[in-house]
Design an enzyme around this catalytic site. Sequence first.
Site, PDB file in Angstrom:
ATOM      1  N   SER A 153      54.173 -23.412  19.243  1.00 40.58           N
ATOM      2  CA  SER A 153      53.877 -24.610  19.677  1.00 40.58           C
ATOM      3  C   SER A 153      54.223 -24.086  21.312  1.00 40.58           C
ATOM      4  O   SER A 153      53.583 -22.917  21.948  1.00 40.58           O
ATOM      5  CB  SER A 153      54.489 -25.360  19.041  1.00 40.58           C
ATOM      6  OG  SER A 153      54.291 -26.632  19.555  1.00 40.58           O
ATOM      7  N   ASP A 373      45.168 -27.814  12.282  1.00 38.48           N
ATOM      8  CA  ASP A 373      46.300 -28.632  13.734  1.00 38.48           C
ATOM      9  C   ASP A 373      45.172 -28.830  14.792  1.00 38.48           C
ATOM     10  O   ASP A 373      44.529 -28.957  15.083  1.00 38.48           O
ATOM     11  CB  ASP A 373      46.739 -27.041  13.776  1.00 38.48           C
ATOM     12  CG  ASP A 373      47.250 -27.455  15.524  1.00 38.48           C
ATOM     13  OD1 ASP A 373      48.043 -28.980  15.890  1.00 38.48           O
ATOM     14  OD2 ASP A 373      48.299 -26.418  15.445  1.00 38.48           O
ATOM     15  N   HIS A 406      50.303 -30.055  12.752  1.00 38.44           N
ATOM     16  CA  HIS A 406      50.547 -28.790  14.144  1.00 38.44           C
ATOM     17  C   HIS A 406      51.895 -28.306  13.937  1.00 38.44           C
ATOM     18  O   HIS A 406      52.757 -26.828  13.582  1.00 38.44           O
ATOM     19  CB  HIS A 406      50.925 -29.504  15.246  1.00 38.44           C
ATOM     20  CG  HIS A 406      51.236 -28.866  15.988  1.00 38.44           C
ATOM     21  ND1 HIS A 406      51.160 -27.621  16.539  1.00 38.44           N
ATOM     22  CD2 HIS A 406      52.454 -29.115  16.418  1.00 38.44           C
ATOM     23  CE1 HIS A 406      51.714 -27.639  17.556  1.00 38.44           C
ATOM     24  NE2 HIS A 406      52.612 -28.176  17.596  1.00 38.44           N
TER      25      HIS A 406
END
Length: 445
Positions: A153, A373, A406
């Site tokens: 991320s 995601d 995610h």
Amino acid sequence: MNSVGVVKPQTLHFAEPLTLECNRTLPSFELIIETYGTLNSDKSNAVLICHALSGSHHAAGFHSDNDKKAGWWDNMIGPNKSIDTNRFFVVCVNNIGSCFGSTGPTSINPESSKAQVYGPDFPLVTIKDWVKTQAMLSDRLEIDVWHAVVGGSMGGMQALQWAADYPSRLKRCVVIASTPKLSAQNIAFNEVARQSILSDPDFKNGRYLQAGTYPRRGLILARMVGHITYLTDDAMKAKFGRDLKSGKFMYGYDVEFQVESYLRYQGERFSENFDANTYLLMTKALDYFDPTRDYPLTQSAQPIDSLVPEELLASSLVESVKADSSEDELAKTLADSADIDNISASNHQELTALKAAFAHTECQYLIVSFTTDWRFAPERSQEIVDALMATGKPVSYINVDAPHGHDSFLFDIPRYMGAVKGFLNAPFMTDNQSKNSQQKLGARS
């Protein structure tokens, strides 16, 4: 099992001033880190871990024998795990601006007259600033070249920035569930989260600690909004559906659906451990991230006909306009064609800018995305891969089928974990080998 065991954080003080991208300067700063494994004699086995928005330096192990909560990436880091501490010396650093020990809004401002915390006076920081401090940490640890820089991320953004800013100081770059820059939609989500904090009466213009208050409601709402974007509709449907907490409608505004209960729990737990000013500046750092900003290609628009092959422009336009088309139909067709061309031009410019940003990099790349995601969709990872391949960089790519959205990068998914382990353990390729080794692991889907 296979844990690094009890770990002790270390605090490193940097007395030299740090000039930030916002043109403000910290007179000094501290970084808190954790290390796992042993650094070898030639210091060639060091791996740097970059944390995400809510992460910290505590990536693996426990802080005491009675500690029941392992580090946030404990399934990734440890003996015989993907990042094998029997083999690598692993360093995880808490970034400045955070609230877990490194200098940030909750730290004492040395320039204040009454030894007050920075609060809202702490300067806005960027991904580039974080990587700069991480390079200073590398110097302090006398690590000239990292075996790998790894992040998921927002951590993946830091890994990309490392490759761009310090190309000779890392051999491998692992970018997981990340993006080359935030989309307008992602910036919008961050702005809603920020406004929920800023509009909380207890925020007190960021001076809530001095006022003896805390914008808990705003932080809870901010986390609830963010958490929704980390999950998927299918996962939420499977986990909660429309299940009611009490089994019947209560006809009120208290928690009724299980999903409401879950989101409030996540928000409340987060609000107990995170600082509101930190959340604000972390989300702004996300918004600002764009490794192509230093390259003028992003500012110079090129003519459409220089970006799209002439034969494609001609054939697509001619075939779509019939001889008996009305004037209105012709105008609409031309407008639609222009829209398509503008999109093509925009995509071309994005690719060109990314190519420029990474053309000088020297490391090998592993890019990992997850099918579900939607915060940082696989298409965003593929943009990075396309740019790297276009510049002849050695890149491996895997798009992992996972139901967790995610947050998949935090889960122990065998195919994902195996890809990371294989990449880190593989020999470093020479330039000649690299030219013949561009590959994508897994189909684009």
